[in-house]
Structures are given as structure tokens and as C-alpha cells.
Scaffold this motif. Sequence first.
Motif, PDB file in Angstrom:
ATOM      1  N   ILE A  12       1.373  16.055 -10.675  1.00  0.00           N
ATOM      2  CA  ILE A  12       1.810  15.010 -10.635  1.00  0.00           C
ATOM      3  C   ILE A  12       1.083  14.162 -11.493  1.00  0.00           C
ATOM      4  N   GLU A  13       1.827  13.295 -12.028  1.00  0.00           N
ATOM      5  CA  GLU A  13       1.002  11.922 -12.830  1.00  0.00           C
ATOM      6  C   GLU A  13      -0.198  11.571 -11.810  1.00  0.00           C
ATOM      7  N   ILE A  14      -1.302  10.876 -12.535  1.00  0.00           N
ATOM      8  CA  ILE A  14      -1.995   9.842 -11.153  1.00  0.00           C
ATOM      9  C   ILE A  14      -3.270   9.753 -12.287  1.00  0.00           C
ATOM     10  N   GLU A  15      -3.043   8.272 -12.238  1.00  0.00           N
ATOM     11  CA  GLU A  15      -3.907   7.168 -13.305  1.00  0.00           C
ATOM     12  C   GLU A  15      -4.749   7.039 -12.548  1.00  0.00           C
ATOM     13  N   LYS A 121      -3.241   8.091  -4.212  1.00  0.00           N
ATOM     14  CA  LYS A 121      -3.524   6.652  -3.451  1.00  0.00           C
ATOM     15  C   LYS A 121      -5.092   6.628  -3.193  1.00  0.00           C
ATOM     16  N   PHE A 122      -5.485   7.772  -2.841  1.00  0.00           N
ATOM     17  CA  PHE A 122      -7.223   7.270  -2.562  1.00  0.00           C
ATOM     18  C   PHE A 122      -7.723   6.922  -4.710  1.00  0.00           C
ATOM     19  N   GLN A 127      -9.923   3.108  -7.430  1.00  0.00           N
ATOM     20  CA  GLN A 127      -9.720   2.702  -9.244  1.00  0.00           C
ATOM     21  C   GLN A 127      -9.536   0.506  -9.071  1.00  0.00           C
ATOM     22  N   SER A 128      -9.089   0.325  -8.491  1.00  0.00           N
ATOM     23  CA  SER A 128      -8.463  -0.888  -7.770  1.00  0.00           C
ATOM     24  C   SER A 128      -9.375  -2.201  -7.372  1.00  0.00           C
ATOM     25  N   SER A 129     -10.823  -1.358  -6.927  1.00  0.00           N
ATOM     26  CA  SER A 129     -11.407  -1.840  -6.389  1.00  0.00           C
ATOM     27  C   SER A 129     -12.706  -2.201  -7.479  1.00  0.00           C
TER      28      SER A 129
END
Length: 129
Positions: A12-15, A121-122, A127-129
Amino acid sequence: MLGTFQKSNLRIEIEAEETAIRDSLLQPSQLQQWLWPLNLSSGLPEQLSRGLIFTSQVGPIPIQHRVDVAASNCLRFLLSQGIDGFHEWCWGEGWVQSRLEGVSLLPLSLGQTLSLLQLKKFLQAKQSS
């Protein structure tokens, strides 16, 4: 071992940066946060290394893991007890691949898919925090 031989290979791709992916897989404190429903044994070192043996639990079923490879872009567990086989993770910048083969009564492909989605998801939340 009771069960059927199963194998699955998912990518899978993960940003996320390669270092974030690596830390999420090689550091037990992070691994425990997203690798639900597995409960890892306590007392693990800060980083997984070759030769380390530990047990996880899926409900009442124990799975023994022996770290066969722990490199900067690859992790492979040799599995016994609840699963007789191996689970290999490879990663790079923006992607993760998981290869799982073994004999088990557990639905391995389903568990593998869920774990990859939980990792994604983790890492997104991290990354967003």
C-alpha cells in the motif's frame, strides 16, 4: 499444526517518510499502538533486533515471533504456535509491503489487511500532529 496453508502479499501507499514507517515497525512501543488486536509481551527492548524472541496474543491464541531480519527497510518474523510461517515487512518512502505465509486456523489475509490499514491510519495521525 492444525489449519490451512495461507499466503498473502500486499503493498500500500502511505503518505509518510521512510524513517516514520521504519520506527513504527521496529520500535515495540509504536508497534503495540497500531498492531491491534495483537498484544505484545512486556519487557521488549526499545528496538527490535535479529534473534529477539517474543510472544503476542490474538485473544487466547499465542503467536511466538523470532526476529529473523531487522534492517533499515525490512523486518521479518519467523512465527510459531498460533501461526507456523513467517511475516515480512518491507518499506520505502511512501509505501509498505507485507508478505505473510503460514499454516493457521486464523484468517491471515484478513488480519494482514487490517494491520496495514491500521498502520496507515497510525502514520497519518502521527503526521498530522
